[in-house]
Design an enzyme around this catalytic site. Sequence first.
Site, mmCIF file in Angstrom:
data_model
loop_
_atom_site.group_PDB
_atom_site.id
_atom_site.type_symbol
_atom_site.label_atom_id
_atom_site.label_comp_id
_atom_site.label_asym_id
_atom_site.label_seq_id
_atom_site.Cartn_x
_atom_site.Cartn_y
_atom_site.Cartn_z
ATOM 1 N N ARG A 175 0.859 -1.187 0.000
ATOM 2 C CA ARG A 175 0.000 0.000 0.000
ATOM 3 C C ARG A 175 0.894 1.236 0.000
ATOM 4 O O ARG A 175 1.896 1.293 0.711
ATOM 5 C CB ARG A 175 -0.906 0.047 1.232
ATOM 6 C CG ARG A 175 -2.121 -0.864 1.170
ATOM 7 C CD ARG A 175 -3.161 -0.427 0.120
ATOM 8 N NE ARG A 175 -4.313 -1.309 0.064
ATOM 9 C CZ ARG A 175 -4.428 -2.370 -0.731
ATOM 10 N NH1 ARG A 175 -3.465 -2.699 -1.557
ATOM 11 N NH2 ARG A 175 -5.542 -3.098 -0.723
ATOM 12 N N GLU A 179 -2.802 7.504 -4.684
ATOM 13 C CA GLU A 179 -3.145 6.888 -5.982
ATOM 14 C C GLU A 179 -4.615 7.022 -6.365
ATOM 15 O O GLU A 179 -4.949 6.945 -7.547
ATOM 16 C CB GLU A 179 -2.751 5.406 -5.978
ATOM 17 C CG GLU A 179 -3.627 4.512 -5.096
ATOM 18 C CD GLU A 179 -3.196 3.037 -5.098
ATOM 19 O OE1 GLU A 179 -1.981 2.774 -5.035
ATOM 20 O OE2 GLU A 179 -4.085 2.165 -5.159
ATOM 21 N N HIS A 209 -1.190 -0.288 -9.677
ATOM 22 C CA HIS A 209 -1.915 -1.215 -8.789
ATOM 23 C C HIS A 209 -2.439 -2.402 -9.612
ATOM 24 O O HIS A 209 -3.626 -2.708 -9.596
ATOM 25 C CB HIS A 209 -3.058 -0.482 -8.066
ATOM 26 C CG HIS A 209 -3.416 -1.133 -6.755
ATOM 27 N ND1 HIS A 209 -3.733 -0.424 -5.636
ATOM 28 C CD2 HIS A 209 -3.499 -2.444 -6.380
ATOM 29 C CE1 HIS A 209 -4.008 -1.256 -4.641
ATOM 30 N NE2 HIS A 209 -3.864 -2.492 -5.078
HETATM 31 P P1 NAD Z 1 -1.314 -11.291 5.158
HETATM 32 O O1 NAD Z 1 -2.255 -10.858 6.210
HETATM 33 O O2 NAD Z 1 -1.254 -12.736 4.767
HETATM 34 O O3 NAD Z 1 0.182 -10.857 5.560
HETATM 35 C C1 NAD Z 1 0.512 -9.601 6.114
HETATM 36 C C2 NAD Z 1 1.709 -9.809 7.028
HETATM 37 O O4 NAD Z 1 2.101 -8.517 7.516
HETATM 38 C C3 NAD Z 1 1.388 -10.691 8.235
HETATM 39 O O5 NAD Z 1 2.371 -11.680 8.391
HETATM 40 C C4 NAD Z 1 1.378 -9.713 9.396
HETATM 41 O O6 NAD Z 1 1.800 -10.269 10.621
HETATM 42 C C5 NAD Z 1 2.366 -8.656 8.898
HETATM 43 N N1 NAD Z 1 2.258 -7.389 9.600
HETATM 44 C C6 NAD Z 1 1.132 -6.801 10.100
HETATM 45 N N2 NAD Z 1 1.456 -5.659 10.745
HETATM 46 C C7 NAD Z 1 2.804 -5.527 10.632
HETATM 47 C C8 NAD Z 1 3.729 -4.565 11.121
HETATM 48 N N3 NAD Z 1 3.317 -3.524 11.850
HETATM 49 N N4 NAD Z 1 5.041 -4.739 10.821
HETATM 50 C C9 NAD Z 1 5.449 -5.817 10.113
HETATM 51 N N5 NAD Z 1 4.625 -6.776 9.649
HETATM 52 C C10 NAD Z 1 3.317 -6.642 9.900
HETATM 53 O O7 NAD Z 1 -1.639 -10.391 3.891
HETATM 54 P P2 NAD Z 1 -1.169 -10.638 2.390
HETATM 55 O O8 NAD Z 1 -2.224 -11.403 1.667
HETATM 56 O O9 NAD Z 1 0.228 -11.120 2.371
HETATM 57 O O10 NAD Z 1 -1.259 -9.132 1.833
HETATM 58 C C11 NAD Z 1 -0.387 -8.123 2.298
HETATM 59 C C12 NAD Z 1 -0.816 -6.771 1.758
HETATM 60 O O11 NAD Z 1 -0.591 -6.711 0.357
HETATM 61 C C13 NAD Z 1 -2.326 -6.481 1.887
HETATM 62 O O12 NAD Z 1 -2.673 -5.987 3.170
HETATM 63 C C14 NAD Z 1 -2.562 -5.461 0.804
HETATM 64 O O13 NAD Z 1 -2.443 -4.163 1.334
HETATM 65 C C15 NAD Z 1 -1.446 -5.718 -0.185
HETATM 66 N N6 NAD Z 1 -1.972 -6.217 -1.475
HETATM 67 C C16 NAD Z 1 -1.647 -5.555 -2.622
HETATM 68 C C17 NAD Z 1 -2.143 -5.988 -3.835
HETATM 69 C C18 NAD Z 1 -1.783 -5.318 -5.147
HETATM 70 O O14 NAD Z 1 -2.419 -5.585 -6.181
HETATM 71 N N7 NAD Z 1 -0.782 -4.454 -5.189
HETATM 72 C C19 NAD Z 1 -2.993 -7.101 -3.871
HETATM 73 C C20 NAD Z 1 -3.288 -7.766 -2.687
HETATM 74 C C21 NAD Z 1 -2.776 -7.325 -1.483
#
Ligand code: NAD
Length: 331
Positions: free
Chosen positions: A236, A265, A297
Site C-alpha cells: 500500500r 493513488e 496497482h
Molecule cells: P497477510 O495478512 O497474509 O500478511 C501480512 C503480514 O504482515 C502478516 O504476516 C502480518 O503479521 C504482517 N504485519 C502486520 N502488521 C505488521 C507490522 N506492523 N510490521 C510488520 N509486519 C506486519 O496479507 P497478504 O495477503 O500477504 O497481503 C499483504 C498486503 O498486500 C495487503 O494488506 C494489501 O495491502 C497488499 N496487497 C496488494 C495488492 C496489489 O495488487 N498491489 C494485492 C493484494 C494485497
Amino acid sequence: MKTLIFSTHPFEKPFIQEAFKLKKNQEFHFSKDHLSIQSAIQAKGYDAISLFTSDDASAKVLKKIKSYGIQYIALRSVGHDHIDLKSAAKLGIKVANVPEYSPYSIAEHTVALLLALDRKIPLGQELIKQNNFCLDSLVGFDLKGKTIGIIGTGRIGAAFARIMHGFGCKLLGFDIIQNDELMEQTDIIYTSLNKLCAQSDVISVHCPLTKFTKHLVNKKLFKSMKKKVIFINTARGSIVNTVDLIEAIENKTIAAAGLDVYEFEIPIFFINHLDKPIEDKLFKKLQSFPNVLITGHQAFLTNEALKGIAATTASNLDEFSKKGSSKNELF
Ligand code: NAD
C-alpha cells in the site's frame, strides 16, 4: 439478496458473472462509478454493495448508504484500509473481505519489477527503439547470493520469499509474527527493521496498511538502508512516506524503486488520463525518474487472482444472505 457492485472494471466482469452463476438467490448489478458521497444514492434499493480498493467507504459515506438500507459490504480485496470498520460496526453494516486469493499474482509481479529494474529492461527497450544497441548503461547484478529484506511475511511476503529462495538469495524478514514454516523452507532470518534495512540489497514491502504501518518507511529508515538498495512496494502506498522516498532516490540511497502502489493513488490509478492531465506534483516527480518503475496497482491482475476474488466475493454475499454472517467477516 440484491447487490450493487461499485467500481466494476471490464477486466473483472466476466469473472464476477461466472461466480454469481452458481449463486441462485443472488441478484446483482454493475456500476462503473466508484463509491463516493455523490454516487452513494445508487445504493438505494439494494441490500448489499461490493467495493474495490479505490472506493470511498469513510464514515460519512457509510452513514449515507446505511440510510438507503445497505446491510452488507463485500470487499473485492485483501486490504481493507479504505473502509472505516469502526463506523460500519456502529451502523450495523457487516463487512467481509477476500482474505486470500492467489498470493503468487502479487509475489510474481514483485519479482517482475525487481528483475526489470535490476536488468534495466525498460531503459534497454527504449534504447533498442532508438536503434541503440550499446550495452554500457545496462549493467545489472546477479540476484544469487544477494540479501533480500522482506517487510511482512504473510501470504504474499512468504510467496515472494520462496521465489527468491529459489534464486539463491539470502532472506531477512521483519514481521510482528514469525512464520516458522517459512523459516524451515527458506532459511529466512527474522531481524529488526533497522538491521534488515542495513543489510539488504533489495527491500520489498508486503505488510498491510494500518495505523502502525502508515509511513513505516520514512526518512529515518531510508537513512539506515544500504546505499544503492532496490526498493519495491506492492503493498500500500501510504506505508511509505513519498516525500522521503523521493529524497532517498535523489540522494542515491535508492538505486531503483518499483512501485505498484502510491500514497495518493486514488484520483490517479484505474483511470485513463489522456484527456485530463495529472496534477499531482509528487507523482509527476516519481514518473520523471528513469530508475523508478511504476505500475498502476496491477500486481493482482492475473486470471487466477480475478477468479479467486470473484468466487470469494460471491460466496461472502451468499453467506450473508443465508445466515446473516460470513466466515470472512471483518471486525
Ligand atoms: P497477510 O495478512 O497474509 O500478511 C501480512 C503480514 O504482515 C502478516 O504476516 C502480518 O503479521 C504482517 N504485519 C502486520 N502488521 C505488521 C507490522 N506492523 N510490521 C510488520 N509486519 C506486519 O496479507 P497478504 O495477503 O500477504 O497481503 C499483504 C498486503 O498486500 C495487503 O494488506 C494489501 O495491502 C497488499 N496487497 C496488494 C495488492 C496489489 O495488487 N498491489 C494485492 C493484494 C494485497
